[in-house]
Design an enzyme around this catalytic site. Structure first.
Site, PDB file in Angstrom:
ATOM      1  N   ILE A   1     -11.867   4.719  14.285  1.00 49.59           N
ATOM      2  CA  ILE A   1     -12.707   5.491  15.325  1.00 49.59           C
ATOM      3  C   ILE A   1     -13.964   4.372  15.634  1.00 49.59           C
ATOM      4  O   ILE A   1     -14.446   4.039  16.731  1.00 49.59           O
ATOM      5  CB  ILE A   1     -13.392   6.804  14.888  1.00 49.59           C
ATOM      6  N   GLY A   2     -14.449   3.618  14.542  1.00 46.47           N
ATOM      7  CA  GLY A   2     -15.485   2.637  14.656  1.00 46.47           C
ATOM      8  C   GLY A   2     -15.256   1.555  15.558  1.00 46.47           C
ATOM      9  O   GLY A   2     -16.169   0.807  16.161  1.00 46.47           O
ATOM     10  N   GLU A   3     -13.931   1.221  15.487  1.00 46.07           N
ATOM     11  CA  GLU A   3     -13.556  -0.025  16.500  1.00 46.07           C
ATOM     12  C   GLU A   3     -13.131   0.398  17.917  1.00 46.07           C
ATOM     13  O   GLU A   3     -13.412  -0.297  18.589  1.00 46.07           O
ATOM     14  CB  GLU A   3     -12.362  -0.449  15.646  1.00 46.07           C
TER      15      GLU A   3
ATOM     16  N   MET B   1      -9.316  11.694  16.552  1.00 45.49           N
ATOM     17  CA  MET B   1     -10.492  11.566  17.445  1.00 45.49           C
ATOM     18  C   MET B   1     -10.112  11.413  19.109  1.00 45.49           C
ATOM     19  O   MET B   1     -10.720  11.898  19.866  1.00 45.49           O
ATOM     20  CB  MET B   1     -11.333  10.550  17.123  1.00 45.49           C
TER      21      MET B   1
ATOM     22  N   LYS C   1       3.158   0.628   3.259  1.00 49.28           N
ATOM     23  CA  LYS C   1       2.738  -0.260   4.231  1.00 49.28           C
ATOM     24  C   LYS C   1       2.831  -2.005   3.309  1.00 49.28           C
ATOM     25  O   LYS C   1       2.653  -1.749   2.391  1.00 49.28           O
ATOM     26  CB  LYS C   1       1.464  -0.215   4.778  1.00 49.28           C
TER      27      LYS C   1
ATOM     28  N   HIS D   1     -12.976   2.839   0.041  1.00 50.09           N
ATOM     29  CA  HIS D   1     -13.100   2.073   0.883  1.00 50.09           C
ATOM     30  C   HIS D   1     -13.579   0.604   0.728  1.00 50.09           C
ATOM     31  O   HIS D   1     -14.177   0.047   1.565  1.00 50.09           O
ATOM     32  CB  HIS D   1     -13.645   2.496   2.270  1.00 50.09           C
TER      33      HIS D   1
ATOM     34  N   GLU E   1      -7.842  -4.658   5.254  1.00 52.80           N
ATOM     35  CA  GLU E   1      -7.908  -4.144   3.912  1.00 52.80           C
ATOM     36  C   GLU E   1      -6.561  -5.303   3.406  1.00 52.80           C
ATOM     37  O   GLU E   1      -6.768  -5.640   2.012  1.00 52.80           O
ATOM     38  CB  GLU E   1      -7.803  -2.834   3.710  1.00 52.80           C
TER      39      GLU E   1
ATOM     40  N   HIS F   1     -17.266   2.754   7.926  1.00 54.45           N
ATOM     41  CA  HIS F   1     -15.836   2.764   8.048  1.00 54.45           C
ATOM     42  C   HIS F   1     -15.407   4.133   8.590  1.00 54.45           C
ATOM     43  O   HIS F   1     -15.233   5.164   7.764  1.00 54.45           O
ATOM     44  CB  HIS F   1     -15.216   2.500   6.638  1.00 54.45           C
TER      45      HIS F   1
ATOM     46  N   ARG G   1      -2.608  -2.178  -3.251  1.00 51.53           N
ATOM     47  CA  ARG G   1      -3.729  -1.210  -3.220  1.00 51.53           C
ATOM     48  C   ARG G   1      -3.828  -0.031  -4.419  1.00 51.53           C
ATOM     49  O   ARG G   1      -2.754   0.513  -4.295  1.00 51.53           O
ATOM     50  CB  ARG G   1      -4.031  -0.693  -1.710  1.00 51.53           C
TER      51      ARG G   1
ATOM     52  N   ASN H   1       0.791  -1.391  -0.054  1.00 48.76           N
ATOM     53  CA  ASN H   1       0.058  -0.104  -0.070  1.00 48.76           C
ATOM     54  C   ASN H   1       0.989   1.105  -0.111  1.00 48.76           C
ATOM     55  O   ASN H   1       1.432   1.527   1.170  1.00 48.76           O
ATOM     56  CB  ASN H   1      -0.915   0.018   1.364  1.00 48.76           C
TER      57      ASN H   1
ATOM     58  N   ASN I   1      -9.353   7.790   9.703  1.00 49.71           N
ATOM     59  CA  ASN I   1      -8.910   9.051   9.157  1.00 49.71           C
ATOM     60  C   ASN I   1      -9.884   9.721   8.126  1.00 49.71           C
ATOM     61  O   ASN I   1     -10.248  10.547   7.960  1.00 49.71           O
ATOM     62  CB  ASN I   1      -7.333   9.174   8.806  1.00 49.71           C
TER      63      ASN I   1
ATOM     64  N   ARG J   1     -10.524  16.144   5.874  1.00 48.94           N
ATOM     65  CA  ARG J   1     -11.416  16.479   4.848  1.00 48.94           C
ATOM     66  C   ARG J   1     -12.644  16.939   5.140  1.00 48.94           C
ATOM     67  O   ARG J   1     -13.353  16.281   6.040  1.00 48.94           O
ATOM     68  CB  ARG J   1     -11.373  15.176   3.783  1.00 48.94           C
TER      69      ARG J   1
HETATM   70  P1  ADP Z   1      -6.528   5.421   8.730  1.00 47.28           P
HETATM   71  O1  ADP Z   1      -7.642   6.109   7.929  1.00 47.28           O
HETATM   72  O2  ADP Z   1      -5.220   6.290   8.625  1.00 47.28           O
HETATM   73  O3  ADP Z   1      -6.460   3.986   8.404  1.00 47.28           O
HETATM   74  P2  ADP Z   1      -7.385   4.581  11.124  1.00 47.28           P
HETATM   75  O4  ADP Z   1      -8.444   3.774  10.720  1.00 47.28           O
HETATM   76  O5  ADP Z   1      -6.244   4.126  11.805  1.00 47.28           O
HETATM   77  O6  ADP Z   1      -7.248   5.443  10.083  1.00 47.28           O
HETATM   78  O7  ADP Z   1      -8.305   5.485  12.047  1.00 47.28           O
HETATM   79  C1  ADP Z   1      -7.701   6.680  12.925  1.00 47.28           C
HETATM   80  C2  ADP Z   1      -8.684   7.454  13.896  1.00 47.28           C
HETATM   81  O8  ADP Z   1      -9.073   6.422  14.691  1.00 47.28           O
HETATM   82  C3  ADP Z   1      -8.111   8.555  14.431  1.00 47.28           C
HETATM   83  O9  ADP Z   1      -8.918   9.781  14.197  1.00 47.28           O
HETATM   84  C4  ADP Z   1      -7.879   8.105  15.664  1.00 47.28           C
HETATM   85  O10 ADP Z   1      -7.864   8.998  16.614  1.00 47.28           O
HETATM   86  C5  ADP Z   1      -8.995   6.977  15.901  1.00 47.28           C
HETATM   87  N1  ADP Z   1      -9.023   6.175  16.981  1.00 47.28           N
HETATM   88  C6  ADP Z   1      -7.928   5.042  17.170  1.00 47.28           C
HETATM   89  N2  ADP Z   1      -8.006   4.771  18.465  1.00 47.28           N
HETATM   90  C7  ADP Z   1      -8.794   5.207  18.954  1.00 47.28           C
HETATM   91  C8  ADP Z   1      -9.583   5.259  20.503  1.00 47.28           C
HETATM   92  N3  ADP Z   1      -9.000   4.322  21.294  1.00 47.28           N
HETATM   93  N4  ADP Z   1     -10.427   6.224  20.648  1.00 47.28           N
HETATM   94  C9  ADP Z   1     -11.044   7.147  19.752  1.00 47.28           C
HETATM   95  N5  ADP Z   1     -10.413   6.947  18.473  1.00 47.28           N
HETATM   96  C10 ADP Z   1      -9.584   6.188  18.325  1.00 47.28           C
END
Ligand code: ADP
Length: 401
Positions: free
Chosen positions: A330-332, A285, A16, A182, A380, A209, A94, A9, A212, A242
């Site tokens: 953020i979702g996880e 976040m 990556k 995505h 991914e 999803h 990717r 990627n 960032n 964005r």
């Molecule tokens: P990318 O799109 O760069 O792959 P990620 O899927 O890694 O991004 O998500 C990054 C976002 O997830 C950032 O906003 C980060 O603050 C948020 N995040 C990661 N861990 C936590 C957490 N424990 N609580 C809240 N937000 C989190």
């Protein structure tokens, strides 16, 4: 020697990678890592999946000029030394944009590369670097099949109404369409949901999803029906930097009345907006959640409002929802954002289990909830490896091996 797949990627300053062994279902990760600081002081780190041991190397004394090629040599050299029994049988890349023509992963040929190069204006921050990664890997491993796996392909089955803007038709014909992104993540989640919850996976799901980059996808029986992202990865939800959905009149105003140069408008929309722009503090976040600054709370509120807006829209488009799935950073990990998104949605059939949500359980709705809410980590890279095995025609080894 056993056949393995490398996934790459490639971004502007980092690559990556993942190393995967073939398996009957999703491929098994063997190692992963990245090179950062391409074009400056490079830095390599990698992690063995089996024992979680890590390697880090400062590459600051390597020549800077070779860019992606030097980074790929470092990655492939490390793989060869660390896994002498692994034969690199194919490399999966990717590629963010597949345009109107690529509805699935493809073997890279010179013609394919020409087509993909023409799509660079649609994904200026990603596509040129993705293609630089392919060029460098082809040079380093000339005999090995290279496979392009697209973020747009999962959405190519959209009906016309989901795929178009209300512009004169000639622009649709020219490729000005709602492609959605995505797709590798959504494809992976659709697959995982078939294992976790086959009934819901065969029904109507909304997947959020939230990383960032952030988007949502309406999925019916494993197929994408609509996405919040459009021609570029700017539309839909606000993201780290964005803007997400915006009145196009704002852009006209900035260009005509504020007299901003086009490049400045692009920087504004891609790099200075979203959570960072609204909060004035951070795009992260975690920092927004911890801050006492009211602007941080407002940035989260705006993010949540847009997610709820899209959730409602997709519920109507799908004619009801059987499952909501949260994924990506953020979702996880953000119980706060998930709870805020689902607050007061009992009328939609959602009853949140606050304790399960705080624990980040796989199911965060109560048994009484008519629709189930899941937290499912995305992968991914596993999806790229899986698609690469298929396209390169590699044999899948048995589950026991
Ligand atoms: P990318 O799109 O760069 O792959 P990620 O899927 O890694 O991004 O998500 C990054 C976002 O997830 C950032 O906003 C980060 O603050 C948020 N995040 C990661 N861990 C936590 C957490 N424990 N609580 C809240 N937000 C989190």
């Amino acid at each position: 020697m056993a056949d393995h797949v490398v996934t790459l990627n490639a971004g502007s300053s980092s690559i990556k990678f993942g190393l995967f062994a073939s398996k009957p279902n999703l491929p098994r990760p063997v190692a992963s890592g990245q090179v950062d600081g391409i074009g400056a002081d490079m830095w390599f780190k990698a992690r063995h999946a089996e024992d979680a041991s890590t390697t880090q190397r400062d590459l600051a004394d390597m020549p800077r000029g070779d860019g992606h090629r030097a980074a790929i040599d470092v990655i492939l050299g490390w793989i060869e030394r660390s896994f002498p029994d692994a034969r690199v049988a194919a490399i999966g890349h990717r590629v963010v944009h597949g345009g109107p023509d690529f509805a699935g992963p493809v073997l890279v040929t010179p013609d394919v590369l020409t087509c993909l190069g023409k799509l660079a204006p649609l994904a200026p921050l990603h596509q040129p670097h993705n293609l630089a990664g392919i060029a460098a890997a082809t040079e380093a491993f000339p005999g090995v099949p290279q496979v392009a796996c697209f973020d747009t392909a999962f959405h190519r089955g959209h009906c016309f109404v989901s795929d178009t803007f209300a512009l004169p038709r000639r622009y649709y014909e020219k490729g000005i369409r709602r492609y959605g992104f995505h797709g590798l993540s959504y494809d992976y989640i659709a697959r995982r949901m078939r294992e976790i919850a086959p009934l819901e996976a065969a029904g109507r799901m909304v997947v959020a999803h939230l990383g960032n980059g952030a988007s949502m996808c309406a999925i019916e029986n494993g197929r994408s029906v609509a996405s919040t992202m459009g021609l570029t990865a700017l539309d839909g939800l606000p993201m780290g930097t964005r803007c997400g959905q915006i009145d196009p009149g704002v852009l006209l105003y900035l260009l005509q009345h504020e007299r901003l140069p086009v490049d400045a408008v692009a920087d504004l929309l891609y790099e200075e907006s979203g959570l960072l722009g609204l909060s004035g503090v951070s795009q992260d976040m975690r920092e927004l959640e911890q801050s006492d600054d009211p602007r941080c709370r407002e940035a989260i509120d705006y993010f949540v409002r847009r997610i709820r807006h899209e959730l409602g829209g997709f519920a109507v488009t799908l004619g009801g929802i059987d499952a909501v799935v949260f994924t990506a950073g953020i979702g996880e990990h953000s119980a706060l954002v998930r709870a805020a998104v689902l607050d007061g949605l009992e009328w939609l059939g959602v009853v949140l289990d606050a304790e399960a949500n705080a624990r980040h359980d796989q199911i965060i709705s109560t048994p009484a909830s008519r629709l189930r809410v899941y937290v499912v980590p995305t992968d991914e890279e596993a999806m790229i490896a899986d698609q690469t095995i298929d396209v390169a025609g590699l044999a899948r080894i048995s589950a026991a091996a």
